[in-house]
Design an enzyme around this catalytic site. Structure first.
Site, PDB file in Angstrom:
ATOM      1  N   LEU A  64       0.811  -1.221   0.000  1.00 43.05           N
ATOM      2  CA  LEU A  64       0.000   0.000   0.000  1.00 43.05           C
ATOM      3  C   LEU A  64       0.843   1.269   0.000  1.00 43.05           C
ATOM      4  O   LEU A  64       1.913   1.314   0.596  1.00 43.05           O
ATOM      5  CB  LEU A  64      -0.902   0.006   1.242  1.00 43.05           C
ATOM      6  CG  LEU A  64      -1.866  -1.173   1.387  1.00 43.05           C
ATOM      7  CD1 LEU A  64      -2.732  -0.990   2.631  1.00 43.05           C
ATOM      8  CD2 LEU A  64      -2.730  -1.343   0.154  1.00 43.05           C
ATOM      9  N   HIS A 111      -3.481   4.096  -2.582  1.00 38.88           N
ATOM     10  CA  HIS A 111      -4.479   3.162  -2.044  1.00 38.88           C
ATOM     11  C   HIS A 111      -5.284   3.824  -0.919  1.00 38.88           C
ATOM     12  O   HIS A 111      -6.487   3.626  -0.803  1.00 38.88           O
ATOM     13  CB  HIS A 111      -3.790   1.921  -1.458  1.00 38.88           C
ATOM     14  CG  HIS A 111      -3.085   1.066  -2.459  1.00 38.88           C
ATOM     15  ND1 HIS A 111      -1.707   1.007  -2.547  1.00 38.88           N
ATOM     16  CD2 HIS A 111      -3.565   0.232  -3.412  1.00 38.88           C
ATOM     17  CE1 HIS A 111      -1.376   0.159  -3.507  1.00 38.88           C
ATOM     18  NE2 HIS A 111      -2.467  -0.321  -4.052  1.00 38.88           N
ATOM     19  N   LYS A 160      -5.147   5.976 -12.004  1.00 37.31           N
ATOM     20  CA  LYS A 160      -3.781   5.666 -12.435  1.00 37.31           C
ATOM     21  C   LYS A 160      -3.809   4.481 -13.410  1.00 37.31           C
ATOM     22  O   LYS A 160      -3.116   4.471 -14.416  1.00 37.31           O
ATOM     23  CB  LYS A 160      -2.939   5.391 -11.189  1.00 37.31           C
ATOM     24  CG  LYS A 160      -1.837   4.392 -11.313  1.00 37.31           C
ATOM     25  CD  LYS A 160      -0.604   4.987 -11.923  1.00 37.31           C
ATOM     26  CE  LYS A 160       0.605   4.100 -11.852  1.00 37.31           C
ATOM     27  NZ  LYS A 160       0.381   2.679 -12.009  1.00 37.31           N
ATOM     28  N   SER A 193       2.911   0.723  -6.577  1.00 39.84           N
ATOM     29  CA  SER A 193       3.662  -0.249  -5.764  1.00 39.84           C
ATOM     30  C   SER A 193       4.956  -0.640  -6.463  1.00 39.84           C
ATOM     31  O   SER A 193       5.929  -1.017  -5.825  1.00 39.84           O
ATOM     32  CB  SER A 193       2.815  -1.498  -5.523  1.00 39.84           C
ATOM     33  OG  SER A 193       1.600  -1.135  -4.930  1.00 39.84           O
ATOM     34  N   ARG A 194       4.957  -0.550  -7.795  1.00 44.00           N
ATOM     35  CA  ARG A 194       6.147  -0.976  -8.544  1.00 44.00           C
ATOM     36  C   ARG A 194       7.238   0.088  -8.573  1.00 44.00           C
ATOM     37  O   ARG A 194       8.354  -0.201  -8.992  1.00 44.00           O
ATOM     38  CB  ARG A 194       5.765  -1.365  -9.971  1.00 44.00           C
ATOM     39  CG  ARG A 194       4.958  -2.669 -10.025  1.00 44.00           C
ATOM     40  CD  ARG A 194       4.719  -3.141 -11.440  1.00 44.00           C
ATOM     41  NE  ARG A 194       4.222  -4.501 -11.483  1.00 44.00           N
ATOM     42  CZ  ARG A 194       2.934  -4.854 -11.666  1.00 44.00           C
ATOM     43  NH1 ARG A 194       2.017  -3.924 -11.807  1.00 44.00           N
ATOM     44  NH2 ARG A 194       2.581  -6.130 -11.678  1.00 44.00           N
TER      45      ARG A 194
END
Ligand code: PAF
Length: 276
Positions: free
Chosen positions: A33, A37, A149, A186-187
């Site tokens: 997260l 998020h 996104k 997250s990446r």
């Protein structure tokens, strides 16, 4: 905050809420997260009486050479964030709770799920539509929130929820960005320091395409200019930069309809996407 692992537990909790006319909002996540998020959770809390977050790294949306094994997983940290942000129930199932033995049903959204990321990541949207359809069927939310996104994903899920008569209002929440404009993801944690320094150029570039097209420039020329600029900056390959109809994601032709500029490009081993 309650943590449930089985479909029947989640269904029982949601049934109790529905019996007293409470509205239920769902925020599907794969964990790892970040503030993006959290903004989805906050939007769900404004739209519903109770918030269910899901935590499931969905194997069917990863291709054979993608990052399923190395996708960041830290359940304790994610649960702490869910708790601190007012989530009522987290559904964190093991894989066979979502995909029971002998499982043979997929959800494929034709057309809008076949272009762009549907072409560059074959099977991705089928994996997403399949898991989200199952999460909606299990949790029966009244509304669900997804980030803009992942703009194409949001449109695919909208289409799927409508086509399957799931009765879920699918809401999009604006992209949350770092101070330098990089869309939170997250990446992003895969990026080296050098790649992280270059990464905001993706957003700058598509913003400039959007501004030029809004001022009357020809979309195709702007797409090509953007691809060259990204390549020169170190993005390799650039999967696409496209100016398209914001609803259908068809190539942009009608100046009276809303427009989105979407892009996907690689920095080293990391694929970044963004849109404005
Ligand atoms: O956007 C994501 O995190 C995932 O694609 C989703 C919607 C949770 C489905 O696994």
């Amino acid at each position: 905050m309650k943590i449930v692992r089985t479909a029947s537990e989640l269904r029982s909790v949601v049934d109790l809420w529905h019996r007293v006319d409470m509205q239920v909002g769902m925020v599907p996540t794969m964990g790892a997260l970040h503030d993006g998020h959290l903004s989805l959770i906050h939007m769900a809390a404004l739209q519903a009486d109770r918030v269910v977050a899901t935590l499931f790294v969905n194997p069917t949306q990863f291709g054979p050479n993608e990052d399923f094994d190395r996708y960041p997983r830290d359940e304790d940290a994610d649960m702490a964030q869910f708790r601190a942000n007012g989530v009522d129930v987290v559904f964190a199932p093991p894989p066979d709770e979502i995909y029971p033995p002998g499982d043979a049903t997929l959800v494929h959204v034709q057309g809008i799920g076949d272009s762009l990321d549907g072409t560059h990541r074959p099977g991705f949207f089928t994996g997403v539509a399949t898991v989200v359809a199952r999460l909606f069927t299990i949790g029966r939310p009244d509304c669900a929130v997804f980030g803009e996104k992942d703009y194409q994903q949001l449109q695919v899920i909208r289409r799927m929820a409508q086509d399957l008569h799931l009765g879920v209002r699918v809401l999009g929440a604006p992209t949350i960005r770092e101070a330098d404009g990089l869309a939170m993801s997250s990446r992003n944690r895969y990026l080296s320091d050098a790649e992280r320094a270059i990464a905001p150029v993706l957003h700058e570039t598509i913003r400039s395409v959007a501004e030029e097209v809004a001022s009357g420039a020809e979309p195709g020329t702007q797409e090509m200019r953007a691809i060259e600029l990204l390549k020169a900056t170190g993005f390799d390959p650039v999967d696409y930069v496209t100016v398209c109809d914001a609803h259908t994601l068809d190539p942009y032709v009608d100046r009276d309809r809303p427009v989105r500029v979407l892009a996907a490009a690689w920095l080293g081993e990391t694929r970044l996407i963004d849109n404005v």
